[in-house]
Design a protein around this motif. Structure first.
Motif, PDB file in Angstrom:
ATOM      1  N   ASP B  45       0.872  -1.175   0.000  1.00  0.00           N
ATOM      2  CA  ASP B  45       0.000   0.000   0.000  1.00  0.00           C
ATOM      3  C   ASP B  45       0.913   1.230   0.000  1.00  0.00           C
ATOM      4  OD1 ASP B  45      -1.969   1.911   0.401  1.00  0.00           O
ATOM      5  OD2 ASP B  45      -1.774   1.737   2.577  1.00  0.00           O
ATOM      6  N   ASN B  47       0.217   4.291   0.315  1.00  0.00           N
ATOM      7  CA  ASN B  47      -0.118   5.333   1.282  1.00  0.00           C
ATOM      8  C   ASN B  47       0.511   5.067   2.638  1.00  0.00           C
ATOM      9  OD1 ASN B  47      -1.600   6.088  -0.867  1.00  0.00           O
ATOM     10  ND2 ASN B  47      -3.606   5.715   0.035  1.00  0.00           N
ATOM     11  N   ASP B  67      -9.143   3.360   5.513  1.00  0.00           N
ATOM     12  CA  ASP B  67      -8.603   4.545   4.842  1.00  0.00           C
ATOM     13  C   ASP B  67      -8.554   4.279   3.333  1.00  0.00           C
ATOM     14  OD1 ASP B  67      -7.499   6.982   4.468  1.00  0.00           O
ATOM     15  OD2 ASP B  67      -5.715   6.663   5.708  1.00  0.00           O
ATOM     16  N   SER B  68      -8.130   5.274   2.587  1.00  0.00           N
ATOM     17  CA  SER B  68      -7.876   5.060   1.153  1.00  0.00           C
ATOM     18  C   SER B  68      -6.572   4.267   1.009  1.00  0.00           C
ATOM     19  CB  SER B  68      -7.680   6.397   0.440  1.00  0.00           C
ATOM     20  OG  SER B  68      -8.864   7.133   0.503  1.00  0.00           O
ATOM     21  N   THR B  70      -3.722   2.592  -1.891  1.00  0.00           N
ATOM     22  CA  THR B  70      -3.257   2.438  -3.282  1.00  0.00           C
ATOM     23  C   THR B  70      -2.402   1.180  -3.309  1.00  0.00           C
ATOM     24  OG1 THR B  70      -3.228   4.829  -3.498  1.00  0.00           O
ATOM     25  CG2 THR B  70      -2.036   3.572  -5.177  1.00  0.00           C
ATOM     26  N   LYS B  84      -6.712   1.254  -6.679  1.00  0.00           N
ATOM     27  CA  LYS B  84      -7.006   2.270  -5.667  1.00  0.00           C
ATOM     28  C   LYS B  84      -8.406   1.999  -5.123  1.00  0.00           C
ATOM     29  CE  LYS B  84      -4.083   5.863  -7.563  1.00  0.00           C
ATOM     30  NZ  LYS B  84      -3.945   7.179  -8.132  1.00  0.00           N
ATOM     31  N   LEU B  85      -8.547   2.029  -3.826  1.00  0.00           N
ATOM     32  CA  LEU B  85      -9.865   1.793  -3.246  1.00  0.00           C
ATOM     33  C   LEU B  85      -9.916   2.348  -1.826  1.00  0.00           C
ATOM     34  CD1 LEU B  85      -9.406  -1.078  -1.375  1.00  0.00           C
ATOM     35  CD2 LEU B  85      -9.157  -1.889  -3.705  1.00  0.00           C
ATOM     36  N   TYR B  86     -11.151   2.476  -1.337  1.00  0.00           N
ATOM     37  CA  TYR B  86     -11.313   2.908   0.048  1.00  0.00           C
ATOM     38  C   TYR B  86     -11.603   1.653   0.876  1.00  0.00           C
ATOM     39  CZ  TYR B  86     -12.502   5.519   4.179  1.00  0.00           C
ATOM     40  OH  TYR B  86     -12.488   5.999   5.469  1.00  0.00           O
ATOM     41  N   ASP B  88     -13.048  -0.056   3.723  1.00  0.00           N
ATOM     42  CA  ASP B  88     -13.962   0.054   4.861  1.00  0.00           C
ATOM     43  C   ASP B  88     -14.634  -1.280   5.156  1.00  0.00           C
ATOM     44  OD1 ASP B  88     -15.419  -0.100   2.601  1.00  0.00           O
ATOM     45  OD2 ASP B  88     -16.707   1.642   3.003  1.00  0.00           O
TER      46      ASP B  88
END
Lengths: 318, 786
Positions: B45, B47, B67-68, B70, B84-86, B88
């Protein structure tokens, strides 16, 4: 089809050329330079001092030769005039000058020949050092502890007493009971058959060697038909006895005086390793599939063996 | 097992509580073209800079805070995929990567996770199968083990042999696993070729030290070879026609994207090639000879994806060598005598595997294994005469057979922990050599069997390890427990393992490891030759298990983004290593118990290894160098004095280069150098008196001994050779082919196989002669792929 024939021809020519190449010795063999001449001649000692029981005297063999490179085509030579001494600590126990020997020479004052009939004075548990000095050689030495004597309390001859677990005929068995049979002790056993015969009006006797058969896997047979073993190899250790099977079936006892004599030697660990390695060396020959054997030596700066041992002869009537 | 899992989970939760909700992304990474699972592929990831790698079955799991994200999926030689995704919720994400074509060109540092400096594990080397297949090969027959021998810390035995001597260990101290199943004999044709067919292999890795806790049972190395699973998308095939053998591999889907198969076969045809010569020789001969010399391998595997959580695999290998000669002798009275003698040996192994993704963070694998190695050697003689027929038959059989069950878990609770644990049990059945003899005559019959009885043992293993990331420091800490039960005698061993990596600011990794290993099974083999007759035997109440400990220190770094550079120093101590006693061999005293022919001693090895490796690109290859010392000490050998092991090799160097000249031509070469093997040769002679050996009734007075200064004190000449090959590729519409022209030992260096003492007939002097067996050997082979 033509293509196939051509390919076949090429293929066979290639294989044929490989086979032909392999037949050319020089193509595959390289003579390498090994510095055998660089081997510096050392003293080779075989010193075996035996103390007979119960006389506490016995033969003393010493044989001294010089090692040579294997490309030295001369015979192996003995080393006359070498100074031989035995010490216990700093104290000299025995000494002499070595003379060329063959087994029939006897001890003379201050001379150590190959074979001295009787000696005494060495004690079990004591440490002795053999030193040999000769001109042109590095001095050699060996230090060992005189082993204890076996205390034999019984001897039995059991006709057909041993059954080989791998099958075969039953063998006669000799059972020797001992007070001090222990692990960490080393033994050599040999068996003779003493046969009497009438020579005119005289009764003569002749001695022949008999083969002893190992009763356990850890016994090692010597070229003389004897057995070499350690205390821990003995199957009947808990009973404090050694059990030795006689290699052949029962012999017809022609003369009622005939008997066996069992020679039992208490030897050192060094002697055990030495005899074992010599036997193994003798057995394998040039077999490349077998682990190579390096003959054991306890002679510092030289080769061979210094051995102190007890010898007992036990008479056994079959 | 479930309780253990919860215990580990709760412990880790305590250490990683952050108060933020966390979710897990998990799934499988595979090759987009074939559907083959990708091993050790990266997932990171960008991020949070947290990441993980896929396991042996392509499974990955990454737990991150809500969180977001990548996510970058990458694998060396493949294009990178970015998602890329959020995050949750827990997500199942299977990703396919395309070979060598980049889907997106982005500046990412994702690949760093797979680089050598990122890995905690040290002393582990992997060779891409594609690189191995490009190497020049003896008779054009690509060999996996010969490629492994070029790595630092690994030495070959004698010329042309496939045996591996890893960091001073003997070949029996290598655990060779094909799809997780032990392979007991890895050689064809007395070690000239290995049993592994490169076309059927997906990946290879060798671990020489710093063993993670999941490995056990051998002292020196673990060689893991995994077979391909079979193409999930379409039918593919490849094969080759060579001078001595041909092979063919077919793979494809049974049900597209759900089930696939692979089957691969190889056979030599020296017997077929030689048959015209034999027929020619037999035409007028009284003794008609019929030889049969060949080997074959058959690999097969099927897998079935039940759903995203369950998958089944069934794999099998069968291979055998046959070396047989028959002689038919015609008698004057028109009767015939028949003599047949032969030796055949081979392995049969199989594995049934069940992958079960228990949840997003927990993956399990259950494997049932079977492995059998068997050797038969025998002779029959049938003689006909006017009185009747007499028959004599002798057959010697030996081997080992294993039944095993393993249950392994991968538990990935957080990016900072990768926990593996598992249990296994293996039942070994040893046949340490039995000789049966049959004799049928007109007036005598014999039918008997002698030799050691079969022995049985059971080995139980359990392990747990955790790969922990603490910023620049990574640690792999584990414990391996084993229990061995043989004939009522039990041995236990607790083996701690630790591996550490510390990353310096300049991205140089400093690594250290300590591991202890225990080995309960032994191979009785001559130091000089490895033969199919070598026997596998267990530790017993007389023969103690082998133990070792090893410490290694090293540094590793990727230079210029392509070159993996590593340097390691190691020290290894071994206890209870096994050897034939002096003068003993399996050939002598077949009826004797094997336990009485062997002795146990100590071993010590230490050295420095250096490796530069470039795995991909138009120019790739490696340079490996080892400086090492390797000694043995046995109370009953060499008078108890320490001596160099036969394969104590001070210097060992391999330089391998592959160069793709253009789309048609490529060139490969390998140069190998090694210090000559240690051996024992007599250089002097002395006499001892026979009375030193025997008692008074001995009559031979003298005994001459030819001797060496010490065991293994002499060195054979240094070994070196250059292998080269040129390949010519052609791409057709539906298939491609390659002609490979190669030469083994190009400049024909006479590498010594053994040395013997001869006597010069002119001078009477002794001459030492080194015998080499493999000259320059040109080869040509044709390879195809569709």
């Amino acid at each position: 089809m033509k293509k196939y024939s051509l390919l076949n021809t090429l293929l066979y020519s290639f294989i044929l050329s490989l086979i032909m190449m392999s037949c050319t010795e020089n193509a595959f063999i390289t003579v390498v330079d090994v510095d055998t001449a660089g081997h510096r001649s050392k003293l080779a000692v075989t010193a075996r001092f035996i103390k007979d029981s119960p006389s506490d005297k016995g033969p003393q063999y010493i044989y001294l030769t010089a090692s040579k490179g294997i490309n030295d085509l001369a015979d192996i030579k003995q080393v006359p005039n070498a100074e031989v001494s035995i010490r216990e600590g700093e104290q000299k126990v025995d000494e002499g000058i070595y003379v060329d020997s063959i087994p029939s020479l006897y001890f003379t004052e201050k001379k150590v020949s190959g074979y001295r009939m009787e000696w005494e004075g060495y004690q079990p548990g004591h440490t002795y050092t053999l030193k040999v000095k000769a001109e042109g050689f590095e001095p050699v030495s060996a230090t060992i502890v005189m082993p204890d004597k076996s205390v034999i309390n019984s001897v039995q001859y059991i006709s057909q007493g041993f059954t080989d677990p791998d099958g075969g005929e039953k063998l006669d068995e000799i059972v020797v009971g001992m007070d001090n049979l222990e692990k960490g002790k080393y033994y050599l056993a040999e068996l003779d058959y003493v046969q009497f015969y009438q020579n005119g009006t005289k009764l003569d006797s002749a001695v022949s060697s008999e083969y002893l058969q190992p009763e356990g896997p850890l016994y090692h047979r010597t070229t003389n038909g004897g057995l070499l073993f350690r205390g821990e190899d003995i199957l009947g250790l808990s009973n404090k006895e050694i059990r030795l099977a006689k290699g052949q079936g029962p012999i017809d006892v022609v003369h009622p005086n005939n008997y066996y004599q069992l020679h039992l030697y208490n030897i050192t660990k060094d002697q055990y390793a030495f005899i074992l390695s010599v036997e193994q060396y003798d057995n394998i020959g040039e077999n490349p599939f077998v682990e190579p054997v390096v003959v054991y030596s306890n002679i510092e700066n030289g080769f061979g063996i210094f051995s102190l041992e007890y010898h007992q002869t036990i008479k056994i009537k079959p | 097992m479930q309780k253990l899992h919860y215990l580990i989970l709760s412990l880790l939760l305590v250490t990683s509580l952050s108060g933020q909700k966390k979710y897990t992304i998990s799934g499988y990474l595979s090759d987009g073209d074939s559907g083959e699972k990708l091993i050790s592929a990266n997932v990171i990831d960008l991020n949070s800079e947290k990441g993980t790698t896929s396991n042996l079955y392509g499974f990955y799991s990454l737990t991150l805070p809500e969180d977001s994200v990548t996510l970058v999926f990458s694998y060396i030689g493949y294009g990178t995929v970015i998602k890329k995704l959020y995050l949750d919720k827990n997500i199942q994400l299977n990703v396919s990567l395309k070979g060598s074509i980049s889907l997106e060109t982005v500046e990412v540092n994702a690949e760093k996770i797979n680089k050598i400096e990122e890995q905690t594990q040290m002393s582990k080397v992997s060779l891409p199968v594609d690189q191995i297949k490009r190497l020049p090969a003896l008779l054009g027959e690509v060999d996996v083990l010969k490629a492994i021998q070029m790595l630092p810390g690994v030495q070959s035995g004698s010329e042309g042999q496939t045996g591996l001597y890893v960091r001073g260990g003997s070949p029996d101290q290598n655990l060779v696993l094909l799809d997780g199943v032990p392979v007991y004999n890895v050689s064809h044709v007395f070690g000239i070729f290995s049993v592994f067919n490169a076309d059927a292999i997906r990946n290879i890795s060798l671990t020489k030290g710093g063993f993670p806790a999941r490995y056990g049972g051998r002292l020196s190395s673990v060689l893991e070879i995994n077979m391909k699973e079979g193409n999930m998308k379409k039918i593919r095939g490849e094969g080759s026609l060579g001078l001595i053998s041909s092979k063919l591999t077919l793979e494809g889907p049974i049900i597209k994207d759900k089930s696939s198969f692979i089957i691969s076969g190889r056979r030599t045809y020296l017997d077929v090639v030689a048959s015209p010569f034999v027929a020619l020789a037999n035409r007028k001969a009284i003794d008609k000879i019929k030889p049969r010399i060949y080997f074959y391998d058959l690999n097969a595997k099927v897998n079935y994806k039940l759903n995203d959580r369950h998958r089944l695999y069934l794999s099998a290998y069968n291979g055998s060598d046959v070396l047989n000669i028959g002689i038919r002798h015609s008698n004057v009275d028109k009767t015939e005598d028949l003599f047949q003698s032969g030796l055949d040996w081979g392995n049969l192994i199989s594995a049934l595997r069940w992958n079960y993704k228990i949840n997003n963070r927990l993956f399990s694998n259950v494997t049932a294994t079977y492995s059998k190695y068997k050797l038969n050697t025998g002779s029959t003689i049938e003689e006909q005469s006017s009185q009747g027929t007499s028959k004599f038959a002798a057959l010697y059989i030996s081997g080992i057979e294993d039944y095993g069950l393993k249950w392994d878990f991968d538990f990935i609770p957080a990016p900072a922990h990768y926990i593996k644990y598992g249990v296994s049990a293996t039942r070994h059945i040893y046949s340490p050599g039995a000789l049966s003899i049959k004799l049928e005559d007109t007036n005598f019959n014999l039918d008997t069997a002698i030799g050691s009885r079969d022995q049985f043992s059971t080995e139980y293993d359990a392990y747990i390890e955790d790969d922990i990331s603490l910023g620049p420091l990574k640690a792999n800490v584990g414990l391996h427990y084993s229990l061995f039960d043989v004939d009522g005698k039990q041995y236990q061993s607790l083996q701690p393992r630790i591996g550490l990596r510390y990353l310096l600011p300049d991205r140089t990794a400093l690594k250290a490891s300590f591991s202890t290993m225990t080995q309960y099974i032994n191979l009785l083999t001559s130091e000089a030759f490895s033969l199919p007759t070598d026997l596998w035997v267990p530790s017993t109440d007389k023969i103690k298990p082998q133990h070792s400990w090893q410490v290694a220190l090293g540094a590793a770094r990727t230079v210029l983004d392509e070159y993996e550079v590593s340097m390691e120093g190691y020290y290894k101590k071994m206890k209870n290593v096994i050897s034939y006693k002096p003068g003993a061999s399996f050939l002598l005293g077949i009826s004797d118990d094997w336990q009485d022919k062997v002795t146990q001693g100590k071993g010590e090895s230490y050295g420095l290894e250096f490796l530069i490796q470039k795995k991909f690109g138009n120019i790739n290859g490696l340079i490996g160098y080892t400086l090492s010392w390797n000694n043995r000490q046995f109370d009953l050998i060499n008078g108890g004095k320490t001596f160099p092991y036969r394969y104590d090799r001070r210097h060992d160097l391999s330089v391998v280069a592959n160069y793709k000249i253009n789309h048609r031509w490529s060139f490969s070469s390998a140069w190998i150098f090694g210090t000559g093997n240690a051996t024992t040769i007599p250089i002097f002679e002395y006499a001892i008196h026979n009375r030193a050996i025997n008692g008074p009734s001995n009559f031979q007075p003298f005994f001459n001994v030819r001797a060496a200064e010490d065991k293994n004190a002499f060195r054979l000449s240094n070994y070196h050779r250059l292998d080269m090959s040129f390949s010519f590729h052609t791409k057709h519409k539906k298939w491609e082919d390659t002609w490979v022209f190669g030469a083994y030992n190009t400049y024909w260096h006479k590498n010594p196989y053994f040395i013997f003492v001869d006597t010069d007939s002119d001078t009477g002097k002794k001459v030492f002669k080194e015998v080499s067996i493999l000259p320059v050997i040109p080869s040509i082979s044709y390879q195809f792929k569709f």
